[in-house]
Scaffold this motif. Sequence first.
Motif, PDB file in Angstrom:
ATOM      1  N   THR A   1      54.504  39.393  39.453  1.00  0.00           N
ATOM      2  CA  THR A   1      53.273  39.258  40.222  1.00  0.00           C
ATOM      3  C   THR A   1      52.431  40.511  40.084  1.00  0.00           C
ATOM      4  O   THR A   1      52.936  41.598  39.802  1.00  0.00           O
ATOM      5  N   GLY A   2      51.141  40.333  40.277  1.00  0.00           N
ATOM      6  CA  GLY A   2      50.226  41.461  40.248  1.00  0.00           C
ATOM      7  C   GLY A   2      49.076  41.196  41.196  1.00  0.00           C
ATOM      8  O   GLY A   2      48.733  40.041  41.470  1.00  0.00           O
TER       9      GLY A   2
ATOM     10  N   VAL B   1      43.275  39.583  45.017  1.00  0.00           N
ATOM     11  CA  VAL B   1      43.613  38.411  44.204  1.00  0.00           C
ATOM     12  C   VAL B   1      45.022  38.640  43.664  1.00  0.00           C
ATOM     13  O   VAL B   1      45.285  39.666  43.035  1.00  0.00           O
ATOM     14  N   THR B   2      45.916  37.708  43.923  1.00  0.00           N
ATOM     15  CA  THR B   2      47.302  37.843  43.474  1.00  0.00           C
ATOM     16  C   THR B   2      47.606  36.779  42.424  1.00  0.00           C
ATOM     17  O   THR B   2      47.245  35.608  42.589  1.00  0.00           O
TER      18      THR B   2
ATOM     19  N   ALA C   1      49.239  32.015  36.848  1.00  0.00           N
ATOM     20  CA  ALA C   1      48.818  31.248  38.022  1.00  0.00           C
ATOM     21  C   ALA C   1      48.241  32.188  39.065  1.00  0.00           C
ATOM     22  O   ALA C   1      48.808  33.242  39.357  1.00  0.00           O
ATOM     23  N   ILE C   2      47.093  31.815  39.624  1.00  0.00           N
ATOM     24  CA  ILE C   2      46.505  32.577  40.722  1.00  0.00           C
ATOM     25  C   ILE C   2      47.105  32.027  42.007  1.00  0.00           C
ATOM     26  O   ILE C   2      46.849  30.883  42.391  1.00  0.00           O
ATOM     27  N   THR C   3      47.915  32.816  42.672  1.00  0.00           N
ATOM     28  CA  THR C   3      48.673  32.310  43.825  1.00  0.00           C
ATOM     29  C   THR C   3      48.011  32.599  45.167  1.00  0.00           C
ATOM     30  O   THR C   3      48.292  31.925  46.154  1.00  0.00           O
TER      31      THR C   3
ATOM     32  N   ALA D   1      44.771  42.093  38.122  1.00  0.00           N
ATOM     33  CA  ALA D   1      46.044  41.605  38.651  1.00  0.00           C
ATOM     34  C   ALA D   1      46.985  41.184  37.527  1.00  0.00           C
ATOM     35  O   ALA D   1      48.197  41.460  37.559  1.00  0.00           O
ATOM     36  N   ILE D   2      46.442  40.503  36.521  1.00  0.00           N
ATOM     37  CA  ILE D   2      47.262  40.071  35.382  1.00  0.00           C
ATOM     38  C   ILE D   2      47.830  41.286  34.655  1.00  0.00           C
ATOM     39  O   ILE D   2      49.010  41.317  34.263  1.00  0.00           O
ATOM     40  N   LYS D   3      47.007  42.304  34.489  1.00  0.00           N
ATOM     41  CA  LYS D   3      47.464  43.495  33.772  1.00  0.00           C
ATOM     42  C   LYS D   3      48.540  44.245  34.551  1.00  0.00           C
ATOM     43  O   LYS D   3      49.465  44.801  33.968  1.00  0.00           O
TER      44      LYS D   3
END
Length: 852
Positions: free
Chosen positions: A37-38, A47-48, A62-64, A108-110
């Motif tokens: 997760t990020g 934004v997670t 996936a944006i959780t 967040a992805i990074k």
Amino acid sequence: MKKTVVTVLGIMLGTVLALSFGSCSGSGGKYKPGTYTGTGKGHNGDVTVTVTLTKDKIKSVAITEQHETAGLADPALKELPVAVLKAQSADVDTVSGCTDTSKGILSAIKVALSKAGATVTAEAPPVNVPVTYKAGTYSGSGTGMNGPVVLDVTFSNNAITDIKVNSSKETPHVGTPAFDIMFADAIAANGSGIDTVSGATFTSNGVRNALVDAAQEAGASDIEGFKTNRIVHTAEAPIEGTYDVVVVGGGGAGIAAGAQAAQNGDSVLIIEKNAEIGGNTLVSGGQFQSVMPYLVWDPANPDATAGVYTVDGKTYNKVKEANGNITVLKTILNWDEKKFDGTGASKWFVAGDIAELSKHGVHAEYLPTLQALKGEIKAYLAWAEPKLAAGVPESELTLFSTINLHIFQTYYGGLRPNAEFTEWVYGNYDLVSQFIKGGQDLKPWLEAQGSTFVEDIQPTIVGALWNRENQYIGANFDADGDGKNETGQWGSYFVPPRRTILETSKTAASNKIMLRTAAKELIVEKGRVTGVKAVMFDGTQVTAHAKKGVVLATGGYAANIAKVVKTNDYWKAGTLSDQTKTTNRSSLVGDGLDMGEKAGAAMTGLEFTQLMPISWVDNGQLAFGGGNYAIYLNPVTGKRYLNETGERDVLSLGEFENGIEHNGVKGTVIEISNDEQAVPGPYPYGRPGTPLWDQDVEWRQYTRTIGQLGDLFTQLDIKADPAVVRKEITDYDHALMTGTENKLAVPKTGWTALIGNAGKNKNGSYNVASYKLDGVKLKIRLLAPSTHHTMGGLTVDTERHVLTQKGKIIKGLYAAGEVTGGIHGGNRLGGNAIVEVFVSGRTAANAIDKDN
């Protein structure tokens, strides 16, 4: 430019990151396989994301969790995960128009990828590019909240030198504060890649697009560079201060808490994330429910036609009953007094059907109120029924309205089961009776500070159930030096209390309102909340110490569609989705709940969110109005499907069951009313000086006669047969005129107007022979449900102390307004929000005074 390698823990939230994929996983691949997760900083908050990886591949993204504005942020939320998967890299372009959201997602992805072994590097901030123009002044247009935002932009050969608003219908003190802020940033940046102003997302987008439009007209040499040029605000020295009371949120509850605290002699700091105080109260209908005894039937003087308002000493005519109200009173009079039994509700419960609900009893704490109310109703009917028998129309009787009726209607209007029919929810009696009784002093309290209201009416609004609204006018003084008194919600609810806080109270010199400042966490010391940590728009850190108490007044989370969908246990599966829109400002995402929960607060009622049935299809914003003068039609059958004066959840459920889907928006229905009927609330305007309902607005509203409906339906691809609609309106109007509205296939109560036109006889009854529909101008609107008010929130007691799961008081912490739960049950009555937020704000301030 050289890049410096840093650890993940050293990266500031929101920094743009780059990744270098070396064999750092120890397995010869790019990543250490697994799910990570990020979190990054979007426009409205964190934004997670969750990223699943094999050793050499990004398998899923996936944006959780996110708090971004529904509709506006959708392109980034949908497109970026796909783009990252396709590129197998987070180094992809941001989505135009969603820059902040895009950066939050990619950041967040990074972060997630870095946890899997990818090397994280900090990039240098982007550099603005030079842009040249053909010097002159050019007009540009963009779409804001309420329509076109037209700017006159002056360019030199290589810079923006001036920006003025040519025309705009943006909401004052909501959208308009964004203008000066964004104009200064655009001039400094020489471009439109500037930050959105919190709480004014639609206006901010309109400004950016208008700037781009003007730059194109000016022949900008690098329009893409113009779109990305921005100003980076740098943090100032940290700010630290101490006050008696710190209030988080400057909406209705916050301003009430602040003004009452100041009147109590406490020094006050209000922290508000938006560019102006007002919160969601400024975009609401603004009326508040509270019976005015001088305007309604008085058992001590039953034949009185006028009453005296003790505050101003003036005499006002009493208001009249709405047609069908006596039917409701008789239903309440026959309400079963046994203990409430919701057994088997899946077979009998229909929201809004009080005739059925009344058969199943009452919760014990509300029984004394019901019994007292029955006594009041009996006395009224003993007076009214002989008059009705003598031919006096119901609409000519003096209105019956009492505090007990308000309490009991708030109870049954919010009495709802969850989706599985395994639990029932309703308003806490002590909290309900407190805000309703406290509402009796709200208007006098505001008027004493300079607010003004219409003193001789008690109208109704959508979902209110009764005629007991109070209509604001504004303030009785000029606050900004333009020679005019302040008007609207701003004038009645905010300008006078703000003056109390900053000018007229004994502590005024010490009080402060900090705008564009977002509270981040509560300071807890030895089990007591002693302050707030916040961050200003430019990154400046703020530490506010509270000697006596902190009041959370941050509002609900109806703009956080993901949270609404996640917590929902009332609306049927599939009715709510990421396409669901909201009436709320973009800043209403639930940050107060998060802060309270981290301090140990309990939550209640999060499963229930109210939808507003009269919202615009295109952007979800409140269209205003009421069902007392209108009908709602199924766009396929052309027929009415419910009593339009029912509760808001009843109306929304009816829309989902009878409406069509338009551009992904479910539950779209047709509303028809007489065009002469004024729409209550701050209805938006179109052409200068021309009411919006006098012009067509695509997929919002149209003015037509009954004979023109066929062409309109064809234009909109609506399947309803105009002949069926004609008959539906004619039958409806004739039932209303002849007093047989309870005989309609769908009975009507609480109505105040026909759709067609008819004269009246001397006794006030309608002259049926004069009825006319052909040639009468009709107002046709297309409406759908959108999220409006979250029923759940922090658990509080009657003094607005915030409680833990074990029911213990969290010392130093109070909460007021929509951030709290347990008050409205599963559905809120229209107009109950304003009175509750102001009463609870004052209650919290008085509790702090008492506790200290």
